[in-house]
Write a protein that holds these residues in place. Structure first.
Motif, PDB file in Angstrom:
ATOM      1  N   LYS A  40       1.442   6.704  34.155  1.00  0.00           N
ATOM      2  CA  LYS A  40       1.943   7.621  35.182  1.00  0.00           C
ATOM      3  C   LYS A  40       0.973   8.780  35.383  1.00  0.00           C
ATOM      4  O   LYS A  40       0.661   9.157  36.527  1.00  0.00           O
ATOM      5  N   LEU A  41       0.490   9.341  34.273  1.00  0.00           N
ATOM      6  CA  LEU A  41      -0.455  10.447  34.374  1.00  0.00           C
ATOM      7  C   LEU A  41      -1.765   9.986  35.009  1.00  0.00           C
ATOM      8  O   LEU A  41      -2.332  10.684  35.865  1.00  0.00           O
ATOM      9  N   LEU A  42      -2.259   8.809  34.608  1.00  0.00           N
ATOM     10  CA  LEU A  42      -3.508   8.307  35.179  1.00  0.00           C
ATOM     11  C   LEU A  42      -3.401   8.104  36.686  1.00  0.00           C
ATOM     12  O   LEU A  42      -4.337   8.426  37.433  1.00  0.00           O
ATOM     13  N   PHE A 103       2.981  -8.208  31.486  1.00  0.00           N
ATOM     14  CA  PHE A 103       2.522  -8.680  32.792  1.00  0.00           C
ATOM     15  C   PHE A 103       3.319  -8.020  33.919  1.00  0.00           C
ATOM     16  O   PHE A 103       2.838  -7.887  35.047  1.00  0.00           O
ATOM     17  N   GLN A 104       4.559  -7.606  33.615  1.00  0.00           N
ATOM     18  CA  GLN A 104       5.448  -7.047  34.627  1.00  0.00           C
ATOM     19  C   GLN A 104       5.277  -5.536  34.814  1.00  0.00           C
ATOM     20  O   GLN A 104       6.040  -4.926  35.568  1.00  0.00           O
ATOM     21  N   SER A 105       4.302  -4.940  34.153  1.00  0.00           N
ATOM     22  CA  SER A 105       4.095  -3.499  34.297  1.00  0.00           C
ATOM     23  C   SER A 105       3.615  -3.171  35.708  1.00  0.00           C
ATOM     24  O   SER A 105       2.465  -3.433  36.073  1.00  0.00           O
ATOM     25  N   VAL A 106       4.490  -2.587  36.498  1.00  0.00           N
ATOM     26  CA  VAL A 106       4.154  -2.240  37.885  1.00  0.00           C
ATOM     27  C   VAL A 106       3.096  -1.144  37.915  1.00  0.00           C
ATOM     28  O   VAL A 106       2.163  -1.174  38.729  1.00  0.00           O
ATOM     29  N   GLN A 107       3.206  -0.171  37.025  1.00  0.00           N
ATOM     30  CA  GLN A 107       2.239   0.921  37.033  1.00  0.00           C
ATOM     31  C   GLN A 107       0.830   0.435  36.689  1.00  0.00           C
ATOM     32  O   GLN A 107      -0.153   0.932  37.254  1.00  0.00           O
ATOM     33  N   PHE A 108       0.721  -0.527  35.773  1.00  0.00           N
ATOM     34  CA  PHE A 108      -0.608  -1.042  35.453  1.00  0.00           C
ATOM     35  C   PHE A 108      -1.209  -1.740  36.673  1.00  0.00           C
ATOM     36  O   PHE A 108      -2.403  -1.614  36.953  1.00  0.00           O
ATOM     37  N   ARG A 109      -0.378  -2.490  37.419  1.00  0.00           N
ATOM     38  CA  ARG A 109      -0.875  -3.123  38.647  1.00  0.00           C
ATOM     39  C   ARG A 109      -1.269  -2.066  39.671  1.00  0.00           C
ATOM     40  O   ARG A 109      -2.255  -2.221  40.401  1.00  0.00           O
ATOM     41  N   GLU A 110      -0.516  -0.978  39.727  1.00  0.00           N
ATOM     42  CA  GLU A 110      -0.890   0.106  40.633  1.00  0.00           C
ATOM     43  C   GLU A 110      -2.266   0.665  40.277  1.00  0.00           C
ATOM     44  O   GLU A 110      -3.081   0.961  41.158  1.00  0.00           O
ATOM     45  N   LEU A 111      -2.531   0.819  38.967  1.00  0.00           N
ATOM     46  CA  LEU A 111      -3.836   1.311  38.534  1.00  0.00           C
ATOM     47  C   LEU A 111      -4.949   0.362  38.959  1.00  0.00           C
ATOM     48  O   LEU A 111      -6.016   0.802  39.398  1.00  0.00           O
ATOM     49  N   GLU A 112      -4.698  -0.946  38.828  1.00  0.00           N
ATOM     50  CA  GLU A 112      -5.703  -1.915  39.256  1.00  0.00           C
ATOM     51  C   GLU A 112      -5.924  -1.843  40.762  1.00  0.00           C
ATOM     52  O   GLU A 112      -7.070  -1.840  41.227  1.00  0.00           O
ATOM     53  N   PHE A 113      -4.840  -1.788  41.520  1.00  0.00           N
ATOM     54  CA  PHE A 113      -4.961  -1.720  42.986  1.00  0.00           C
ATOM     55  C   PHE A 113      -5.712  -0.449  43.403  1.00  0.00           C
ATOM     56  O   PHE A 113      -6.604  -0.485  44.258  1.00  0.00           O
ATOM     57  N   LEU A 114      -5.334   0.685  42.823  1.00  0.00           N
ATOM     58  CA  LEU A 114      -5.961   1.956  43.161  1.00  0.00           C
ATOM     59  C   LEU A 114      -7.443   1.949  42.797  1.00  0.00           C
ATOM     60  O   LEU A 114      -8.269   2.543  43.491  1.00  0.00           O
ATOM     61  N   SER A 115      -7.772   1.256  41.714  1.00  0.00           N
ATOM     62  CA  SER A 115      -9.161   1.213  41.267  1.00  0.00           C
ATOM     63  C   SER A 115      -9.996   0.227  42.064  1.00  0.00           C
ATOM     64  O   SER A 115     -11.228   0.245  41.969  1.00  0.00           O
TER      65      SER A 115
END
Length: 247
Positions: A40-42, A103-115
């Motif tokens: 969340k912070l990232l 695998f279901q971590s939505v925030q981790f996928r958001e980090l990948e998309f944003l990156s």
């Protein structure tokens, strides 16, 4: 206002709810909840860095990336805490997790998309995501990435960036004229550190998974360690890596 009230500690500390009597389940839950707080912070900090790059405030983006890198180093080191759990300890409660999975971590996928690694197929794969989470992922698919923001910063400097060939030429100009473009070079290095540190976390994560369950399938139905290992060499900013071969 009290310390516990400001941090909402009663609510926070009530969120660790083991599903078994296994002693190490609390460790497993705590570590993964802490990961989500860091995610969340990232996301917040990377949004600030993206906006600063688009606005030409490169000093601010660099300041924010220092914090991002510090957090990401914590993510890597945090794997060591989870590795204090033996495979036998994990097996005591692993069955209670299914079909839940990292695998279901939505925030981790958001980090990948944003990156910069956008994959719309994840919206179909995350069947347990609610409408709000799906909306967040769709927004990430549509909005600019960190790379888009950096390319904007190159453009603001008057460097052509209409396609990958022009962008590579701009990167070479930046790399070869540090006197004029050192801020852009250092910012590119910040992006590369973000990429590299995330890759280090992926490697530590897959090693931890192999140490815990070997080649067993993941609780969410993925292939487990083989799937994770296949993503270790994924790059957010491939042109920055290719640049090294062009210098």
């Amino acid at each position: 206002m009290s310390y516990g009230g400001y941090l909402r500690l009663p609510d926070l500390l009530a969120q660790q709810r083991p599903q078994s009597e296994a002693p190490d389940e609390l460790l497993f839950i705590t570590i993964h909840q802490v990961y989500e707080l860091w995610f969340k912070l990232l996301l917040h900090e990377l949004e600030v860095a993206r906006a600063a790059m688009c606005d030409g405030e490169l000093w601010q983006a660099r300041h924010v990336f220092k914090r991002v890198h510090a957090v990401e180093r914590v993510l890597v080191e945090q794997v060591g805490v989870l590795e204090t759990m033996t495979p036998q300890d994990f097996l005591e409660f692993r069955a209670h997790l299914a079909p839940a999975s990292g695998f279901q971590s939505v925030q981790f996928r958001e980090l990948e998309f944003l990156s910069g690694v956008k994959d719309a197929r994840y919206l179909d794969r995350l069947r347990d995501a609610d409408d709000t989470e799906r909306a967040r992922l769709r927004r990430r698919l549509e909005e600019p990435t960190l790379w888009d923001a950096y390319v904007t910063a190159l453009s603001r400097r008057g460097l052509p960036v209409s396609d990958d060939d022009e962008i590579m030429a701009a990167l070479l100009t930046v790399a070869r004229d540090r006197r004029s473009h050192d801020d852009l070079w250092q910012l590119a290095e910040d992006l590369l550190t973000h990429d590299e540190t995330t890759a280090q976390w992926r490697m530590r994560h897959v090693q931890m998974v192999e140490r815990q369950i070997g080649t067993k399938s993941g609780t969410g139905g993925s292939t487990g360690a083989p799937y994770l290992r296949g993503r270790v060499r994924m790059h957010y900013f491939p042109l920055l890596w290719e640049l090294r071969a062009r210098l």
